[in-house]
Motif scaffolding. Sequence first.
Motif, short mmCIF file in Angstrom:
data_model
loop_
_atom_site.label_atom_id
_atom_site.label_comp_id
_atom_site.label_asym_id
_atom_site.label_seq_id
_atom_site.Cartn_x
_atom_site.Cartn_y
_atom_site.Cartn_z
N THR A 192 3.36 -2.30 2.15
CA THR A 192 2.74 -3.54 1.70
C THR A 192 1.85 -3.25 0.49
O THR A 192 0.79 -2.63 0.61
CB THR A 192 1.90 -4.18 2.82
OG1 THR A 192 2.71 -4.34 3.99
CG2 THR A 192 1.36 -5.53 2.38
N ASP A 193 2.32 -3.69 -0.69
CA ASP A 193 1.57 -3.49 -1.94
C ASP A 193 1.06 -2.06 -2.07
O ASP A 193 -0.12 -1.80 -2.32
CB ASP A 193 0.40 -4.47 -2.02
CG ASP A 193 0.87 -5.92 -2.15
OD1 ASP A 193 1.92 -6.14 -2.78
OD2 ASP A 193 0.19 -6.81 -1.61
N ASN A 200 7.06 -2.37 -1.99
CA ASN A 200 6.98 -3.35 -0.91
C ASN A 200 8.31 -3.37 -0.15
O ASN A 200 9.38 -3.19 -0.75
CB ASN A 200 6.72 -4.76 -1.46
CG ASN A 200 5.27 -5.00 -1.80
OD1 ASN A 200 4.44 -5.21 -0.92
ND2 ASN A 200 4.96 -4.94 -3.10
N GLY A 201 8.23 -3.62 1.14
CA GLY A 201 9.45 -3.76 1.93
C GLY A 201 9.33 -3.14 3.30
O GLY A 201 8.27 -2.63 3.70
N ARG A 202 10.44 -3.20 4.02
CA ARG A 202 10.49 -2.66 5.38
C ARG A 202 11.76 -1.83 5.52
O ARG A 202 12.85 -2.27 5.16
CB ARG A 202 10.49 -3.80 6.41
CG ARG A 202 10.41 -3.34 7.86
CD ARG A 202 10.26 -4.54 8.79
NE ARG A 202 8.98 -5.19 8.61
CZ ARG A 202 7.94 -5.07 9.45
NH1 ARG A 202 8.07 -4.30 10.53
NH2 ARG A 202 6.82 -5.69 9.24
N ASP A 227 0.15 8.80 4.28
CA ASP A 227 -1.15 8.22 4.64
C ASP A 227 -1.70 7.29 3.57
O ASP A 227 -2.86 6.90 3.59
CB ASP A 227 -2.16 9.33 4.91
CG ASP A 227 -2.40 10.24 3.70
OD1 ASP A 227 -1.76 10.03 2.66
OD2 ASP A 227 -3.24 11.17 3.81
N HIS A 228 -0.87 6.88 2.60
CA HIS A 228 -1.33 6.02 1.52
C HIS A 228 -1.60 4.60 2.05
O HIS A 228 -0.87 4.12 2.92
CB HIS A 228 -0.27 5.96 0.41
CG HIS A 228 -0.81 5.50 -0.91
ND1 HIS A 228 -1.02 4.17 -1.21
CD2 HIS A 228 -1.20 6.20 -2.01
CE1 HIS A 228 -1.50 4.07 -2.43
NE2 HIS A 228 -1.62 5.28 -2.94
N PRO A 229 -2.64 3.92 1.55
CA PRO A 229 -2.90 2.53 1.98
C PRO A 229 -1.67 1.65 1.79
O PRO A 229 -1.01 1.69 0.74
CB PRO A 229 -4.04 2.09 1.06
CG PRO A 229 -4.74 3.36 0.69
CD PRO A 229 -3.67 4.40 0.61
N GLY A 230 -1.35 0.87 2.81
CA GLY A 230 -0.21 -0.03 2.77
C GLY A 230 1.02 0.50 3.46
O GLY A 230 1.98 -0.24 3.68
N VAL A 231 1.01 1.79 3.82
CA VAL A 231 2.13 2.39 4.56
C VAL A 231 1.81 2.35 6.04
O VAL A 231 0.76 2.83 6.48
CB VAL A 231 2.38 3.84 4.11
CG1 VAL A 231 3.54 4.45 4.91
CG2 VAL A 231 2.66 3.91 2.62
N LYS A 232 2.71 1.81 6.83
CA LYS A 232 2.47 1.69 8.27
C LYS A 232 3.75 2.01 9.05
O LYS A 232 4.79 1.40 8.79
CB LYS A 232 2.00 0.29 8.65
CG LYS A 232 1.68 0.13 10.13
CD LYS A 232 1.23 -1.29 10.45
CE LYS A 232 0.92 -1.45 11.94
NZ LYS A 232 0.56 -2.86 12.27
#
Length: 409
Positions: A236-237, A167-169, A208-213
């Motif tokens: 995110t998670d 988690n984080g930015r 491309d993993h879920p939660g990566v943006k």
Amino acid sequence: MDFAPTARGREYGERLATFMAERIEPIEREYHRELRSLADPWVVLPVIEKLKAEARSEGLWNLFLPEGGQEYGDVPGLSNSEYAPLAEQMGRSFIAPEIFNCNAPDTGNAEVLVKYGSPQQQEQWLKPLLRGEIRSAFCMTEPDVASSDATNMEATATVEGDEIVVNGRKWWTTGIGHPNCRFIIFMGLTDPTAHRYAQHSMVLVPKDHPGVKVERLLPVFGFHDEPYGHGEVSFTDVRLPLSAVIAGPGRGFEIGQGRLGPGRIHHCMRLIGLAETAYDLAARRSVQRTAFGKPLANLGGNRERLAKARIAINQARLLVLHAAWLLDTEGLQGALSAVSQIKAAVPAMAQEVVDMAMQLHGGAGMSDDFPLAAAFANARSLRLADGPDEVHLGVVARLELRKYLEENR
């Protein structure tokens, strides 16, 4: 030390110089013009893939990776001292590092996976990276804390059973805009109660993993550095198997320190190549243009500026070659001061040389007609990347003062 190149280093240097002169330099201006004309410049133009294939077939490939990397792909196994002059040559071009599969942050990420990666990590990520099939990114800097002190890191990589949860930015994630970017090395806080250098972990995260943006791509003085880019990325998670952690939880700082020594040699030598390109443009401009009835070289102290630039470039080159030699002979600990010295000195030198060249070009120096504005952005940004000047100067001062403090005990 002996500054003379080895026979192998000389041979690679000659071949690299010929390849660049005959195949890269003739197309680079048109390449940038075509890329800028596209509505979507975040693409790999066919000429890049063509030149990559030619470079690989001629053995000019993965030149950055030292002895020990040969089992993972086409790797000549050059020493830091042998590779440094090659990095300088590549630094004269914005596209050459990718063509020879020697572009950051892939180089540092590959070194990490060679030294610390598991067989499964090497098979999944390292081998395609060394084949030039994919690209990568590195996430460490954060927007909400002073990232010059990595212990400030707020992003987390938390162990939950047989999973790691990220988690984080992060931001200034170089390479995240490249269409072939497939994975990210993420550094996050795992155990805040551990020793300050055993609190963090590095995790391999598929892009491309879920939660990566990718939240946005960041400009540097208006330049987005397409198709590579520097981005802000949120996590995110993001749940991954514990096998995605490089070398195991808590070893992030250890890995980071091992990654930065050779990488700083690469950065600094590429910057010297960039400064040489700027110097060439400045010198030519100074003898070809006239003002007030005289060549620019004979006006306003320009001869002295050119002379001082030549001295500064040559000094910087010798300093980096010495640091590379120390890395080869004494390892990172023996080269620590030298590596910090070049990281503080070389970007500042390159910035000054490029600025001088821009001044000689007048308004043209700030346009896209010449590579100088982009070169200035590159040099200036590297006074912050991999640690700001002040951090490196602090390391040098600490190591220097230690000698005198020990005398007084």
